[in-house]
Design a protein around this motif. Structure first.
Motif: not given
Length: 530
Positions: A39-40, A42-43, A26-27, A66, A36, A32-33
């Motif tokens: 994506t969060n 993944a971060r 997801w990064l 990224e 969300p 990621g778009s």
């Protein structure tokens, strides 16, 4: 009835690899778009990995930009990715080695790091993550530099702190929480004095007990293995010592499994077994060396066992555990200890075996170093004797049977034995069929040892005394070598001392006389005896 969960059927390391890659994906690019929340996650996952390294300041999710490269099973690396982090001009490279109930081995972590170091020279740094959701043993905690451990405690804490409505994530989160609960229950049961039988029927329970037993053992030769028996019960092994000095592969390991215990008359009882595996050539010479080593390592175990029992009390563990059955199998049992709720609970057994393991491992190292020296000396002795044979033959057997007169029993392969020894050197009658002039001939001859040979034999005798080999049951001198020849007239050779020589000669002569009569060979065709 609980709702079926996809991850109940996807429990392998490859499935766990897929989950990690799915999070990190997801990064990658514009993914990621699309979600969300994922994506969060993944971060947050990158932060979890990065913040294990104290040499760098901790980062926040907003610092993770990224993932520019994401690979699964990249040159055997479970998960590899490059990630751009705020404040650094070039990306970081991450190596993720994913394990469930196995451990790393064969310097695989170092090999992965070296590969990436040569392949990616422009990254800021290479960071290794050892991701393990099964039991943790002492080897898992002794990781190479640049690797950090993520265990099931850290992973559960991470998952439960994520906020995501995605149904796949929700299923995985629920699955891992259930797995974690069952894992801890199995570990607790395996070490319980009343529930250990149930706990040891799981991979997690067996692994945890092995970890407790070996946690004081420091060894570079380690490997954990587990599997399933035909009946569906699990087994687990911890290899703690290995060598290639005498055969293709030889190792020592501890095994936890179930089998029948005659002492308490129970069909399937958990046990802890000490075993030796030796992949040797099944020749007479190698088999003889194998049995010698096996006799010694069992005797050595018994000495350590008696010493440890004195320290912990004679009644801690019932029965004498040392095995005494020899066979030609590659795998042999050294000793076995059955667990039972009356006298041999894990609580009682763990401190005893832990102490025994440390000392036994140390003595094995010393013994095998001495064994190597003995082999080298033996080869020198045979080389020294062979140098006197010239072109007449090759020694295939050498036994030092009389130290005072340096009488050696040797077996040689030659055609013209009389030219070498003459009649004065013969003690035992020789038999050779007239139609097989090149066959192996067996003789007992007087060989006047040179000062060098005598010195080598003295060194071997000193090592024998140091290892206390004379105390080992059924021990044969280390410098005995058996002829490896199926056509040998006498087959297996028997060792005997100087007092038994005359009796042996008489027996040999009678046997050969009988053989002559059966074959109806004329007297002129039979070699005489001095």
């Amino acid at each position: 009835m609980s709702q079926p969960n996809l991850f109940q059927f996807a429990t392998s390391e490859l499935s766990q690899d897929a989950v990690l890659c799915w999070f990190l994906s997801w990064l990658v690019g514009d993914a990621g778009s699309l979600d969300p929340e994922l994506t969060n996650i993944a971060r947050n996952l990158v932060c979890l990995f990065f913040n294990q390294f104290d040499e760098y300041d901790p980062i926040e999710p907003s610092d993770v930009f990224e993932v520019t490269k994401l690979e699964k099973q990249y040159n055997k690396i479970d998960v590899f990715f490059l990630v751009i982090i705020k404040g650094y001009e070039v990306p970081f490279a991450f190596i993720v080695e994913d394990k469930t109930n196995t451990s790393y081995h064969s310097k695989q972590l170092e090999r992965y790091y070296d590969f990436i170091e040569h392949k990616y020279t422009s990254v800021h740094d290479i960071l290794g993550i050892y991701f393990k959701t099964g039991f943790i043993n002492q080897d898992d905690e002794r990781l190479p530099d640049k690797y950090r451990l993520i265990d099931n405690n850290k992973w559960l804490d991470f998952l439960q702190n994520q906020h995501c409505t995605n149904p796949i994530f929700a299923e995985y989160n629920a699955y891992f929480a259930d797995y974690y609960e069952k894992f801890n229950k199995s570990v607790h049961q395996a070490l319980s004095p009343t529930q250990f039988e149930q706990g040891l029927r799981t991979v997690q329970g067996q692994g945890s007990l092995l970890s407790k037993i070996t946690d004081k053992l420091i060894t570079s030769e380690h490997r954990y293995l587990h599997g399933m028996n035909i009946g569906g019960t699990p087994w687990a092994q911890y290899h703690f010592w290995a060598s290639t000095k005498y055969c293709e592969h030889e190792s020592f390991f501890i095994r936890i499994d179930f089998r029948k215990c005659k002492r308490i008359n129970k069909d399937y009882q958990p046990y802890i077994s000490f075993r030796n595996y030796s992949k040797y050539n099944r020749t007479r010479i190698d088999c003889d060396d194998r049995i010698k080593r096996l006799s010694y390592i069992r005797w050595l175990f018994q000495q350590v066992w008696e010493k440890v029992k004195v320290k912990f009390g004679h009644n801690i563990i019932k029965d004498t555990p040392v095995a005494d059955k020899n066979s030609g199998n590659y795998e042999q049992e050294i000793a076995v200890i059955f667990l039972d709720p009356l006298s041999n609970t894990p609580e009682m057994v763990i401190p005893v075996i832990r102490e025994l393991m440390v000392e036994y491992h140390s003595l094995l190292e010393q013994a095998y170093h001495s064994f190597k020296t003995l082999h080298q000396l033996k080869d020198e002795v045979i080389s020294e004797i062979t140098s006197g044979l010239g072109d007449y033959g090759v020694i295939t057997n050498c036994s030092h049977i009389d130290k005072e007169s340096n009488l050696l029993e040797i077996t040689v392969s030659m055609q013209h034995w009389q030219d070498l020894f003459g009649e004065d050197g013969l003690v035992v009658m020789l038999f050779q069929h007239r139609n097989t002039p090149g066959c192996f001939i067996n003789c007992l001859c007087r060989f006047e040892s040179s000062p060098k040979t005598q010195g080598l034999l003295k060194q071997m005798e000193d090592i024998d005394k140091e290892l206390k080999l004379s105390e080992v049951p059924y021990w044969k001198p280390w410098y005995t070598v058996y002829a490896d020849n199926k056509d040998s007239e006498r087959g297996n050779h028997f060792l005997f001392d100087a007092k038994g020589i005359a009796e042996k000669v008489v027996v040999e002569v009678k046997r050969l006389d009988e053989k002559v009569r059966k074959l109806d060979v004329s007297e002129s065709e039979c070699v005489g005896m001095k």
